[in-house]
Design an enzyme around this catalytic site. Structure first.
Site, PDB file in Angstrom:
ATOM      1  N   LYS A   1     -11.464   2.930  12.307  1.00 29.61           N
ATOM      2  CA  LYS A   1     -11.399   4.396  12.222  1.00 29.61           C
ATOM      3  C   LYS A   1     -11.943   4.999  13.515  1.00 29.61           C
ATOM      4  CE  LYS A   1     -12.700   8.181   9.050  1.00 29.61           C
ATOM      5  NZ  LYS A   1     -13.464   8.535   7.833  1.00 29.61           N
TER       6      LYS A   1
ATOM      7  N   SER B   1     -10.829  10.797   4.543  1.00 30.90           N
ATOM      8  CA  SER B   1     -10.396  11.004   5.911  1.00 30.90           C
ATOM      9  C   SER B   1     -10.038   9.705   6.641  1.00 30.90           C
ATOM     10  CB  SER B   1     -11.512  11.707   6.701  1.00 30.90           C
ATOM     11  OG  SER B   1     -12.674  10.876   6.753  1.00 30.90           O
TER      12      SER B   1
ATOM     13  N   SER C   1     -14.020   9.143   1.391  1.00 32.85           N
ATOM     14  CA  SER C   1     -13.072   8.813   2.455  1.00 32.85           C
ATOM     15  C   SER C   1     -12.713   7.335   2.580  1.00 32.85           C
ATOM     16  CB  SER C   1     -13.598   9.327   3.802  1.00 32.85           C
ATOM     17  OG  SER C   1     -13.542  10.728   3.845  1.00 32.85           O
TER      18      SER C   1
END
Lengths: 100, 528
Positions: free
Chosen positions: B127, B205, B229
């Site tokens: 990420k 996210s 997330s």
């Protein structure tokens, strides 16, 4: 206990601008109209959003306390649930995990 | 803080220092190796599909194939790069791809050079809020548009030290707030199961890492979770995501969202892969004091290994009471209700599993709903510099950073008091009658820093995955893995893969112009 008069929207807007200014944030840096390049909210969108937030969230949080009863309920509530920034870690640091 | 606490923290630091790791050193603490079992990939059965196509393989399958000389790391990495080149113009799962670097690392792995470990040769999506040495780390924000760290986050360093290969950086919601969009709110990453419909929720996210793994463009990935997330995108894209207990993994080198709630963990193809990834990530890090003085990391790989009798019957490794809150079925309807019912029936049929009805305390909705806002002050504080300099740099995600300035210090303290109150309600109340608890949302256990595992349980009528989230007690990731592994041993939802989209001609690092946008108000309403 007397109930304070609730602020008007105008008073809230003044408060929000003042609070932001004290923190060094100037809402006037936001665009006056929609800006697709940044996607940032306009000044009025930001103010509307913050007004809604200020009306609802801080009062709901400030109105909560651990339950206690009796004439000295507030005094007992002070003693209840000491604030913990990291609850799960505290369980480990106080040796209370692992036995379940 | 008690003397015992100080002693534990001191010992943890001392162990790291004695092992030759200074507090300022690049963090791959030797102490981690002394406090957790050696991580070894078990000899899992390799499916025919994985033998035919390396991009289909789970992490464990790929590792076994490489160990047996049936697969080279270069071929594994190239297979994923081929898919990125072919399909990521549609998926937009990656913000950055470092293909040549990854192939070079894979070549080293094949020659037995470089870092060796359980992840040797495994291509990973990281990420984009994790610092990556020499690779842009933008968190999809104007603020970090030009940021190229000169060090790896501890999590990234550990993955690389275990032989993992960084394939690229995964798209994410701006500053880890929403589903992945550009800083101005234009949707980038789609749900891998509906690549031609950007309106399907892909979960956020950690959207890009999830899509990369689901679409077979990375073998595994890491994300972060502050408000769902890891579990959200895992559920939406048919993955197994493990959000560990606060402190189990270091978040040093992760761009902060809310210090008391940011967690680092894997989004993986199944429970075993999640266990392998977490086993590498977990353990004390002198650079993150939250990781020190905690219970030893259990044998997560063993926990994720299903227990099967000689007759083929699957049972839980330990008898486990699974709490089912009243709203688990009560809040669901249509496909989801039907899928959840079938899931509960299947779970109840696993030997050793007992379903237990549980009731939330009266103040549950308040303390896990309105009090969720307490986290907002924590995102504001580390970003004051940019809020003052240019609030438009926050793009579509600005509003919750401004909201954080509207909470007073005493209200923030009330929030911390409420956490303790909620913790006792969970540990002494809800979890007193069960060992693990099904969740209808990730926020309550995010607030408390308790572990959660997300795993697939079916598909709705639109062929979008539906998942479950199971929460556990502090540092009981092993128990969560035991349940997920047993369920996956009797079902095959986790083995299903999305159909490939039509190949696009060119891969772009920017959002397609025709993709929809989210507004600042929508970003605030759905923010992690």
């Amino acid at each position: 206990m007397s109930e304070p008069q609730q602020p008007t929207d105008e008073q809230l807007d003044t408060y929000i601008r003042a609070r932001l200014a004290l923190a060094g944030v100037d809402l006037n840096q936001l665009p006056e109209s929609s800006d697709p390049t940044t996607g940032a909210p306009t000044r009025s969108q930001a103010l509307d959003s913050l007004r809604t937030f200020v009306k609802s969230t801080p009062p709901a949080i400030a109105n909560w306390a651990p339950s206690a009863s009796g004439a000295w309920a507030a005094a007992y509530a002070q003693q209840a649930s000491p604030p913990l920034e990291y609850p799960s870690i505290t369980e480990a640091w106080t040796g209370t995990v692992g036995g379940r | 803080m008690s003397r015992e606490v100080n002693r534990r923290a001191f010992l943890a630091r001392s162990t790291a220092i004695a092992a030759g790791v200074t507090l300022a050193a690049q963090a791959v603490p030797a102490s981690a190796a002394t406090r957790k079992p050696t991580v070894t990939v078990p000899d899992v059965d390799v499916r025919e599909a994985a033998r035919r196509d390396p991009a289909e393989a789970t992490l464990a399958e790929a590792a076994v194939l490489m160990r047996r000389g049936r697969l080279k790391a270069v071929d594994l990495v190239q297979a994923h790069l081929d898919r990125i080149n072919k399909y990521d113009a549609t998926y937009q799962a990656f913000a950055v791809v470092v293909g040549e670097q990854a192939l070079a690392a894979a070549g080293n792995a094949d020659r037995g050079e470089g870092k060796r470990g359980p992840l040797s040769g495994i291509p990973l999506c990281i990420k984009d809020n994790y610092f990556t040495n020499g690779i842009a780390t933008r968190a999809n924000s104007f603020i970090f548009a030009d940021f190229v760290p000169d060090e790896d986050a501890t999590a990234v360093a550990r993955l690389k030290a275990a032989g993992g290969i960084v394939l690229g950086k995964g798209q994410m919601g701006p500053l880890a707030t929403t589903r992945a969009t550009t800083p101005n709110g234009t949707i980038t990453t789609v749900n891998a199961w509906t690549p031609n419909n950007a309106s399907t929720d892909p979960g956020g996210s950690s959207t890009g890492p999830a899509c990369a793994v689901a679409a077979r463009m990375a073998t595994s990935s890491i994300g972060t979770q502050t408000g769902g997330s890891i579990t959200g995108p895992s559920n939406q894209q048919n993955l197994t995501g493990l959000k560990p207990t606060m402190g189990r993994t270091s978040i040093h080198g992760v761009i902060p969202l809310s210090f008391t709630r940011d967690h680092s963990g894997p989004l993986a193809r199944d429970a075993m892969d999640a266990a392998l990834m977490l086993a590498v990530l977990a353990g004390p890090d002198p650079k993150d004091p939250r990781t020190l003085g905690l219970p030893a990391v259990p044998d997560l790989v063993r926990s994720a290994t299903p227990v099967v009798s000689s007759g083929g019957k699957v049972r839980l490794r330990r008898a486990t009471r699974i709490g089912v809150p009243t709203d688990y079925l009560g809040s669901a309807s249509g496909d989801v209700l039907s899928i959840r019912k079938t899931f509960l029936d299947k779970l109840a049929g696993v030997s050793g599993a007992t379903l237990v009805d549980v009731t939330y305390p009266d103040d549950w909705a308040l303390l896990t709903g309105t009090f969720n806002a307490i986290r907002l002050s924590e995102r504001t504080e580390p970003f004051r510099h940019w809020l003052r300099a240019d609030p438009t740099a926050f793009g579509v995600s600005l509003l919750t950073w401004l909201q954080g300035l509207m909470l007073s210090g005493d209200e923030w303290i009330t929030g911390q008091r409420a956490k303790n109150h909620l913790l006792r309600e969970v540990l002494d109340g809800v979890l007193s009658s069960c060992d693990v608890l099904l969740q209808t949302g990730p926020v309550p256990f995010d607030i408390l820093g308790l572990p959660e595992i997300a795993f697939p349980i079916g598909f709705d009528s639109a062929r979008v995955p539906v998942g479950a989230i199971l929460g556990g007690g502090p540092y009981e990731e092993d128990r969560l893995l035991e349940v997920a592994a047993a369920y996956q041993a009797v079902t095959d939802w986790h083995l299903r893969r999305p159909t490939d989209p039509a190949a696009a001609k060119l891969r772009s690092l920017t959002a397609e112009p025709n993709r929809p946008r989210i507004t600042a108000e929508e970003a605030a309403a759905t923010s992690s």
